[in-house]
Scaffold this active site. Structure first.
Site, PDB file in Angstrom:
ATOM      1  N   CYS A 114       0.821  -1.230   0.000  1.00 18.99           N
ATOM      2  CA  CYS A 114       0.000   0.000   0.000  1.00 18.99           C
ATOM      3  C   CYS A 114       0.846   1.268   0.000  1.00 18.99           C
ATOM      4  O   CYS A 114       0.384   2.327  -0.415  1.00 18.99           O
ATOM      5  CB  CYS A 114      -0.937   0.006   1.199  1.00 18.99           C
ATOM      6  SG  CYS A 114      -2.057  -1.386   1.192  1.00 18.99           S
ATOM      7  N   HIS A 262      -3.842   7.081   1.128  1.00 24.30           N
ATOM      8  CA  HIS A 262      -4.055   5.751   0.553  1.00 24.30           C
ATOM      9  C   HIS A 262      -5.454   5.294   0.944  1.00 24.30           C
ATOM     10  O   HIS A 262      -5.856   5.438   2.101  1.00 24.30           O
ATOM     11  CB  HIS A 262      -2.993   4.783   1.085  1.00 24.30           C
ATOM     12  CG  HIS A 262      -3.396   3.354   0.935  1.00 24.30           C
ATOM     13  ND1 HIS A 262      -3.751   2.827  -0.287  1.00 24.30           N
ATOM     14  CD2 HIS A 262      -3.542   2.342   1.846  1.00 24.30           C
ATOM     15  CE1 HIS A 262      -4.086   1.552  -0.114  1.00 24.30           C
ATOM     16  NE2 HIS A 262      -3.977   1.243   1.165  1.00 24.30           N
ATOM     17  N   ASN A 292     -10.008  -0.884  -2.132  1.00 18.94           N
ATOM     18  CA  ASN A 292      -8.589  -0.629  -1.837  1.00 18.94           C
ATOM     19  C   ASN A 292      -7.758  -1.212  -2.979  1.00 18.94           C
ATOM     20  O   ASN A 292      -7.716  -2.428  -3.156  1.00 18.94           O
ATOM     21  CB  ASN A 292      -8.250  -1.288  -0.497  1.00 18.94           C
ATOM     22  CG  ASN A 292      -6.789  -1.131  -0.103  1.00 18.94           C
ATOM     23  OD1 ASN A 292      -5.938  -0.816  -0.927  1.00 18.94           O
ATOM     24  ND2 ASN A 292      -6.491  -1.380   1.157  1.00 18.94           N
TER      25      ASN A 292
HETATM   26  O1  UT7 Z   1      -4.502  -1.132   2.817  1.00 16.76           O
HETATM   27  C1  UT7 Z   1      -3.766  -1.849   3.755  1.00 16.76           C
HETATM   28  C2  UT7 Z   1      -4.192  -1.544   5.088  1.00 16.76           C
HETATM   29  N1  UT7 Z   1      -5.455  -2.192   5.374  1.00 16.76           N
HETATM   30  C3  UT7 Z   1      -6.236  -1.642   6.263  1.00 16.76           C
HETATM   31  O2  UT7 Z   1      -5.943  -0.579   6.746  1.00 16.76           O
HETATM   32  C4  UT7 Z   1      -7.471  -2.410   6.700  1.00 16.76           C
HETATM   33  C5  UT7 Z   1      -7.694  -2.161   8.159  1.00 16.76           C
HETATM   34  N2  UT7 Z   1      -8.793  -2.916   8.724  1.00 16.76           N
HETATM   35  C6  UT7 Z   1     -10.085  -2.719   8.388  1.00 16.76           C
HETATM   36  O3  UT7 Z   1     -10.370  -1.932   7.507  1.00 16.76           O
HETATM   37  C7  UT7 Z   1     -11.156  -3.448   9.164  1.00 16.76           C
HETATM   38  O4  UT7 Z   1     -10.558  -4.151  10.230  1.00 16.76           O
HETATM   39  C8  UT7 Z   1     -11.985  -4.436   8.291  1.00 16.76           C
HETATM   40  C9  UT7 Z   1     -12.885  -3.643   7.350  1.00 16.76           C
HETATM   41  C10 UT7 Z   1     -11.064  -5.338   7.504  1.00 16.76           C
HETATM   42  C11 UT7 Z   1     -12.871  -5.320   9.151  1.00 16.76           C
HETATM   43  O5  UT7 Z   1     -13.715  -4.519   9.959  1.00 16.76           O
HETATM   44  P1  UT7 Z   1     -13.833  -4.824  11.517  1.00 16.76           P
HETATM   45  O6  UT7 Z   1     -14.774  -3.853  12.047  1.00 16.76           O
HETATM   46  O7  UT7 Z   1     -12.452  -4.867  12.087  1.00 16.76           O
HETATM   47  O8  UT7 Z   1     -14.514  -6.239  11.532  1.00 16.76           O
HETATM   48  P2  UT7 Z   1     -13.990  -7.624  12.143  1.00 16.76           P
HETATM   49  O9  UT7 Z   1     -12.907  -8.210  11.332  1.00 16.76           O
HETATM   50  O10 UT7 Z   1     -13.744  -7.444  13.618  1.00 16.76           O
HETATM   51  O11 UT7 Z   1     -15.270  -8.510  11.993  1.00 16.76           O
HETATM   52  C12 UT7 Z   1     -16.489  -8.202  12.676  1.00 16.76           C
HETATM   53  C13 UT7 Z   1     -17.543  -9.237  12.309  1.00 16.76           C
HETATM   54  C14 UT7 Z   1     -17.069 -10.658  12.471  1.00 16.76           C
HETATM   55  O12 UT7 Z   1     -18.174 -11.432  12.893  1.00 16.76           O
HETATM   56  P3  UT7 Z   1     -18.368 -11.817  14.446  1.00 16.76           P
HETATM   57  O13 UT7 Z   1     -17.129 -12.549  14.838  1.00 16.76           O
HETATM   58  O14 UT7 Z   1     -18.522 -10.513  15.163  1.00 16.76           O
HETATM   59  O15 UT7 Z   1     -19.600 -12.651  14.435  1.00 16.76           O
HETATM   60  C15 UT7 Z   1     -16.676 -11.074  11.082  1.00 16.76           C
HETATM   61  O16 UT7 Z   1     -16.766 -12.449  10.873  1.00 16.76           O
HETATM   62  O17 UT7 Z   1     -17.875  -9.091  10.920  1.00 16.76           O
HETATM   63  C16 UT7 Z   1     -17.716 -10.349  10.265  1.00 16.76           C
HETATM   64  N3  UT7 Z   1     -17.284 -10.090   8.882  1.00 16.76           N
HETATM   65  C17 UT7 Z   1     -18.136  -9.871   7.880  1.00 16.76           C
HETATM   66  N4  UT7 Z   1     -19.464  -9.839   7.827  1.00 16.76           N
HETATM   67  C18 UT7 Z   1     -20.038  -9.582   6.637  1.00 16.76           C
HETATM   68  C19 UT7 Z   1     -16.011  -9.990   8.405  1.00 16.76           C
HETATM   69  N5  UT7 Z   1     -16.032  -9.714   7.090  1.00 16.76           N
HETATM   70  C20 UT7 Z   1     -17.331  -9.629   6.740  1.00 16.76           C
HETATM   71  C21 UT7 Z   1     -18.000  -9.386   5.528  1.00 16.76           C
HETATM   72  N6  UT7 Z   1     -19.334  -9.359   5.520  1.00 16.76           N
HETATM   73  N7  UT7 Z   1     -17.316  -9.129   4.383  1.00 16.76           N
END
Ligand code: UT7
Length: 335
Positions: A114, A262, A292
Site C-alpha cells: 500500500c 491511501h 482498496n
Molecule cells: O490497505 C492496507 C491496510 N489495510 C487496512 O488498513 C485495513 C484495516 N482494517 C479494516 O479496515 C477493518 O478491520 C476491516 C474492514 C477489515 C474489518 O472490519 P472490523 O470492524 O475490524 O470487523 P472484524 O474483522 O472485527 O469482523 C467483525 C464481524 C465478524 O463477525 P463476528 O465474529 O462478530 O460474528 C466477522 O466475521 O464481521 C464479520 N465479517 C463480515 N461480515 C459480513 C467480516 N467480514 C465480513 C464481511 N461481511 N465481508
C-alpha cells in the site's frame, strides 16, 4: 540541486464493476456491512484476457505521459510499484519498457504494497534532485481479484480489495520552492505477517510444496489480514507521518489544501480527517468506487482529484500511505 514535480497524471480501471450485492451472491456478506465498515460501494475486477497489472499500468502511463507533454523518448527511468505482478519474475517494470516502446532505460520494481507508490515517488524524487534523470515514469498497478478467497472464509479481505492502475510522470523543476518538498518513509517488519500473502514463496511454503500438495483448502495461498490490528496501526502511523512531513517543512495542518490518503478504508480516512480537523474539501476519497487498490490507490485518487480541478498551482498537496510490511510514508508537494 533540482526539485521534482508531478508533470502528468493518468489512471485506468477495468470496465467490470462488481457491487457489494454482486459479492453477496457468492459469499456471506452484505452491502450494509461492507459500507458501514469500509465505505466501499463497488470495485473493479479484471476480466481474464483483457487486463493485467502491466497492461493497466501501461494504459495509465500513456495518459500521464501525454499530459506531461513529454514523449516516450524523454522518459529516463521507470519505477513500477505492485504486489501483484504479472510474473513472479521478471517484474512489470521491464514489461512496461517493452510495451510502451521506451528506450532501454532502467526499470525498477518496488515491493512496498500500500505504500508502494509513495516509496516509488520518493525514489524518483532522489534521482531527479541529483540531476541524474529528468523525466521518470512512476506506476502503481494491482490485480487483486484473481488471487482472493471468494468464499465465506475470505470475506474479511476479499470485499475490500479492487483492481486498477495509476501513473505519474515526475519531471525536473528548477524552482526549488515548488514540486516535491519532502518524502518520509518507514517500516516495521515486526508485523510483516499481520497483512501478508505467504505462499507460494521461497521461505515457508515453496512453490514446489504448493505443486506437490495441490491442497486448495490451504489458506496460506490467500492474503491474510489481521484487520483490527492493521486498522489501529494505520491511524497512528498515518497521523505520525503526515505530521513528520509538515514539521520538516515548517508547515501547519492548516496549510494543507488537499490530503490524498491511501484508500485503505473510508473509516481510516475519516479518522485522520477528524484528527487533523480537515474539511471534506481538504481530503480526497474514492474508495467508495474502487475499493482498496493498494499501490494504485493514491495515483488513481490524485488523478481524479486533479481532473476535477481540486488541485491548483501553488496548493499544498499531501500524500500518505500505510500498509503491509508494515510500511508507511508521506509526500509533501507544493503544486
Ligand atoms: O490497505 C492496507 C491496510 N489495510 C487496512 O488498513 C485495513 C484495516 N482494517 C479494516 O479496515 C477493518 O478491520 C476491516 C474492514 C477489515 C474489518 O472490519 P472490523 O470492524 O475490524 O470487523 P472484524 O474483522 O472485527 O469482523 C467483525 C464481524 C465478524 O463477525 P463476528 O465474529 O462478530 O460474528 C466477522 O466475521 O464481521 C464479520 N465479517 C463480515 N461480515 C459480513 C467480516 N467480514 C465480513 C464481511 N461481511 N465481508
Amino acid at each position: 540541486m533540482y526539485h521534482s514535480k508531478i508533470s502528468g497524471l493518468g489512471y485506468y480501471v477495468p470496465e467490470n464493476v462488481v457491487t457489494n450485492d454482486d459479492l453477496s451472491k457468492i459469499m456471506d456478506t452484505n452491502d450494509e456491512w461492507i459500507q458501514e465498515r469500509t465505505g466501499i460501494k463497488e470495485r473493479r475486477h479484471v476480466i481474464r484476457g483483457e487486463d493485467t497489472t502491466t497492461s493497466m499500468g501501461v494504459k495509465a502511463a500513456e495518459i500521464a505521459i501525454q499530459r506531461a507533454n513529454v514523449s516516450k523518448e524523454d522518459i529516463d527511468f521507470v519505477i513500477f510499484a505492485t504486489l501483484s505482478p504479472d510474473y513472479y519474475f521478471p517484474g512489470p517494470g521491464v514489461l512496461v519498457q517493452r510495451d510502451l516502446g521506451l528506450k532501454t532505460v532502467g526499470a525498477l520494481d518496488v515491493r512496498n504494497q500500500c505504500s508502494g507508490f509513495v516509496y516509488a515517488i520518493s525514489i524518483a524524487d532522489q534521482y531527479i534532485k541529483t540531476g541524474m534523470y529528468k523525466n521518470i515514469l512512476v506506476i502503481g498497478s494491482e490485480v487483486h481479484s484473481t488471487g482472493l478467497d471468494m468464499t465465506d472464509r475470505g470475506r474479511g479481505v476479499s470485499v475490500i480489495f479492487g483492481d486498477g492502475a495509476g501513473a505519474a510522470v515526475l519531471s525536473r523543476e528548477e524552482d526549488v520552492t515548488k514540486g516535491i518538498l519532502s518524502t518520509h518513509l518507514h517500516s516495521e517488519g515486526q508485523h510483516a505477517e499481520e497483512l501478508a500473502l505467504i505462499a507460494p514463496g521461497m521461505g515457508k511454503r515453496w512453490i514446489t510444496d504448493v505443486i506437490a500438495d495441490n491442497d486448495p483448502s490451504d489458506e496460506s495461498y490467500y492474503p491474510y489480514m489481521n484487520g483490527q490490528f492493521v486498522f489501529k496501526n494505520a491511524v497512528v502511523r498515518f497521523s505520525e507521518v503526515i505530521n513528520e512531513g509538515l514539521q520538516a517543512n515548517n508547515l501547519e495542518v492548516s496549510d494543507i489544501n488537499l490530503l490524498v490518503p491511501h484508500q485503505a478504508n473510508l473509516r481510516i480516512s475519516q479518522f485522520i480527517q477528524q484528527k487533523f480537523k480537515l474539511t471534506d474539501d481538504q481530503v480526497y476519497n474514492n474508495i467508495m468506487n474502487y475499493g482498496n487498490t493498494t499501490a494504485a490507490s493514491i495515483p488513481i485518487a490524485l488523478t481524479e482529484a486533479w481532473e476535477k480541478g481540486k488541485i491548483k498551482s501553488g496548493d499544498l498537496v499531501v500524500l500518505a500511505a500505510f500498509g503491509s510490511g508494515f510500511t508507511w510514508g508521506s509526500v509533501i508537494i507544493r503544486w
